[in-house]
Design a protein around this motif. Sequence first.
Motif, mmCIF file in Angstrom:
data_model
loop_
_atom_site.group_PDB
_atom_site.id
_atom_site.type_symbol
_atom_site.label_atom_id
_atom_site.label_comp_id
_atom_site.label_asym_id
_atom_site.label_seq_id
_atom_site.Cartn_x
_atom_site.Cartn_y
_atom_site.Cartn_z
ATOM 1 N N GLY A 1 8.559 -8.045 -9.871
ATOM 2 C CA GLY A 1 9.240 -7.123 -8.059
ATOM 3 C C GLY A 1 8.803 -8.912 -7.632
ATOM 4 N N MET A 2 10.212 -9.294 -6.584
ATOM 5 C CA MET A 2 9.725 -10.117 -6.222
ATOM 6 C C MET A 2 10.958 -9.413 -4.263
ATOM 7 S SD MET A 2 11.696 -12.631 -8.454
ATOM 8 C CE MET A 2 13.164 -13.332 -7.591
ATOM 9 N N SER A 3 10.538 -10.475 -3.748
ATOM 10 C CA SER A 3 10.716 -9.884 -2.179
ATOM 11 C C SER A 3 11.895 -8.851 -2.353
ATOM 12 C CB SER A 3 11.278 -11.502 -1.668
ATOM 13 O OG SER A 3 10.561 -11.945 -1.456
ATOM 14 N N SER A 4 12.735 -9.178 -2.803
ATOM 15 C CA SER A 4 14.186 -8.048 -2.706
ATOM 16 C C SER A 4 13.204 -6.610 -3.139
ATOM 17 C CB SER A 4 15.349 -8.011 -3.323
ATOM 18 O OG SER A 4 15.202 -8.872 -4.624
ATOM 19 N N ASP A 5 12.320 -6.817 -4.163
ATOM 20 C CA ASP A 5 12.511 -4.972 -5.342
ATOM 21 C C ASP A 5 10.942 -4.800 -6.111
ATOM 22 O OD1 ASP A 5 11.856 -7.035 -6.905
ATOM 23 O OD2 ASP A 5 13.598 -6.774 -7.899
ATOM 24 N N TYR A 6 9.842 -5.086 -4.150
ATOM 25 C CA TYR A 6 8.558 -4.982 -4.449
ATOM 26 C C TYR A 6 8.328 -3.831 -5.017
ATOM 27 C CZ TYR A 6 7.405 -5.802 0.362
ATOM 28 O OH TYR A 6 7.743 -6.234 1.474
ATOM 29 N N GLU A 7 8.848 -3.333 -3.642
ATOM 30 C CA GLU A 7 8.214 -2.178 -3.680
ATOM 31 C C GLU A 7 8.592 -1.403 -4.654
ATOM 32 O OE1 GLU A 7 9.547 -2.186 0.708
ATOM 33 O OE2 GLU A 7 9.020 -0.123 0.641
ATOM 34 N N HIS A 8 10.126 -1.468 -5.217
ATOM 35 C CA HIS A 8 9.883 0.058 -6.088
ATOM 36 C C HIS A 8 9.956 -0.723 -7.408
ATOM 37 C CE1 HIS A 8 12.999 1.449 -8.832
ATOM 38 N NE2 HIS A 8 13.646 0.528 -9.369
ATOM 39 N N ALA A 9 9.383 -1.878 -8.131
ATOM 40 C CA ALA A 9 8.265 -2.541 -8.661
ATOM 41 C C ALA A 9 7.447 -1.726 -8.749
ATOM 42 C CB ALA A 9 9.150 -4.286 -8.786
ATOM 43 N N ILE A 10 6.273 -1.933 -7.778
ATOM 44 C CA ILE A 10 5.235 -1.221 -7.100
ATOM 45 C C ILE A 10 5.292 0.726 -8.516
ATOM 46 C CG2 ILE A 10 3.102 -0.295 -5.973
ATOM 47 C CD1 ILE A 10 3.645 -3.129 -4.696
ATOM 48 N N GLU A 11 5.803 0.629 -6.863
ATOM 49 C CA GLU A 11 6.342 2.574 -7.515
ATOM 50 C C GLU A 11 6.233 2.652 -9.064
ATOM 51 O OE1 GLU A 11 9.529 4.681 -4.857
ATOM 52 O OE2 GLU A 11 8.732 3.736 -3.648
ATOM 53 N N LEU A 12 7.011 1.888 -9.832
ATOM 54 C CA LEU A 12 6.994 1.704 -10.933
ATOM 55 C C LEU A 12 5.781 1.315 -12.372
ATOM 56 C CD1 LEU A 12 11.035 0.789 -11.809
ATOM 57 C CD2 LEU A 12 10.205 3.124 -11.693
ATOM 58 N N GLY A 13 5.351 0.972 -11.275
ATOM 59 C CA GLY A 13 3.767 0.648 -12.535
ATOM 60 C C GLY A 13 3.092 -0.878 -11.927
ATOM 61 N N ILE B 1 0.741 -1.135 0.295
ATOM 62 C CA ILE B 1 -0.160 0.489 -0.184
ATOM 63 C C ILE B 1 0.780 1.025 -0.125
ATOM 64 C CG2 ILE B 1 -1.779 1.317 1.685
ATOM 65 C CD1 ILE B 1 -2.734 -1.694 2.862
ATOM 66 N N GLY B 2 1.793 1.304 0.637
ATOM 67 C CA GLY B 2 2.570 2.069 0.778
ATOM 68 C C GLY B 2 3.821 2.725 -0.278
ATOM 69 N N ALA B 3 3.590 1.650 -1.205
ATOM 70 C CA ALA B 3 4.393 2.118 -2.836
ATOM 71 C C ALA B 3 3.932 2.559 -3.134
ATOM 72 C CB ALA B 3 5.261 0.450 -2.643
ATOM 73 N N SER B 4 1.882 1.999 -3.311
ATOM 74 C CA SER B 4 1.353 2.109 -3.827
ATOM 75 C C SER B 4 1.465 3.758 -4.229
ATOM 76 C CB SER B 4 -0.048 1.716 -4.153
ATOM 77 O OG SER B 4 0.272 0.411 -4.387
ATOM 78 N N LEU B 5 1.037 3.889 -2.639
ATOM 79 C CA LEU B 5 0.948 5.759 -2.807
ATOM 80 C C LEU B 5 1.876 6.972 -3.418
ATOM 81 C CD1 LEU B 5 -0.383 5.675 0.738
ATOM 82 C CD2 LEU B 5 -1.911 6.157 -1.600
ATOM 83 N N LYS B 6 3.497 5.766 -3.389
ATOM 84 C CA LYS B 6 4.247 6.198 -4.064
ATOM 85 C C LYS B 6 4.191 6.253 -6.063
ATOM 86 C CE LYS B 6 7.552 4.844 -0.688
ATOM 87 N NZ LYS B 6 8.888 4.970 0.234
ATOM 88 N N ARG B 7 3.920 5.638 -6.801
ATOM 89 C CA ARG B 7 3.714 5.465 -7.824
ATOM 90 C C ARG B 7 4.083 6.231 -8.924
ATOM 91 N NH1 ARG B 7 -0.891 1.332 -9.507
ATOM 92 N NH2 ARG B 7 0.787 -0.479 -9.458
ATOM 93 N N VAL B 8 4.825 6.775 -9.375
ATOM 94 C CA VAL B 8 4.431 7.727 -10.578
ATOM 95 C C VAL B 8 3.617 8.274 -10.849
ATOM 96 C CG1 VAL B 8 7.197 7.100 -11.222
ATOM 97 C CG2 VAL B 8 5.733 5.999 -12.014
ATOM 98 N N GLU B 9 3.593 9.475 -11.447
ATOM 99 C CA GLU B 9 2.255 9.780 -12.224
ATOM 100 C C GLU B 9 1.510 8.837 -13.140
ATOM 101 O OE1 GLU B 9 0.906 14.559 -12.473
ATOM 102 O OE2 GLU B 9 2.801 13.761 -12.351
#
Length: 278
Positions: A248-260, A48-56
């Motif tokens: 996105g997997m364990s190590s990078d899912y937040e980053h992946a979500i931010e990118l879409g 949820i946190g990462a979704s809120l930081k998504r790129v425009e």
Amino acid sequence: MGFYIYRHCQSLNSWVFKQVAFKIENNRKMTTSQHIKENLEFVRAKMIGASLKRVEEVIAYKTPRLVAVSKTKPVGDVIEAYHNGQRHFGENYIQELAEKSADPKILEKCPDICWHFIGHLQRNKVNKLISVKNLYMVETIDSVKLADAVNSSWMKLEKMEKLKIMVQVNTSGEENKSGVEPSEASQITKHIIENCPGLEMCGLMTIGAYDYDVSLGPNPDFLKLIECHGQISLTLGLQRESLELSMGMSSDYEHAIELGSTNVRIGSTIFGRRATKH
Ligand SMILES: *Cc1c(COP(=O)(O)O)cnc(C)c1O
């Protein structure tokens, strides 16, 4: 001499620090049922946190789906996660998926389970795969021939609904990774849409290079998948939102979500580390 002792202490210090950090991290990931519940809550909150930081550009995309990757883990762990609200699960070996999905306890306790196949698929295993009960999506279509084989096997079952699939793209260019070349992604997608009436083209999937350091900027493999996604939408005249991105997997899912990313595949952070690396 003093200098050497000093250096020695420094490296000892950082070694101790690493051990403590490892312990804390590891404890959080223990595989008792209590930890599966806690880990799921932890991952959901981070998502949820990462979704809120998504790129425009991708703010409008749907909320990402969590696929809990249960490979090598016992049936009891799957049931425990299901019991805590998890519905989508991923496996990457046909045999293991066939066994787990047909397990009497799973069938009884997890009636709405949705299985994702996320491993390399050989054509001689297609029939075995599509007979899996509660198969929800095959994320790893990586050739026109494989798409045709899955399509014709699925059509023979004469089901009402189409089989959901994704095209796997080899974004990191590594020999040992499956997936079509980024430049072929558009062509295979077109083929599936036009010639595979049994399949529903849902999106693009990638694994990418392991251990990418996000402090260096956005993961170039994820950027490549996003570029493919944009190109395909444009050339085939599809709505961008209609094609998913599984990355996105364990190590990078937040980053992946931010990118879409709309589909993250997470194993060890939920179920604990695996005994064997696969
Ligand atoms: C094992 C696996 C995952 C999950 O990996 P973790 O690092 O444990 O989260 C995701 N995707 C694929 C394709 C996998 O094989």
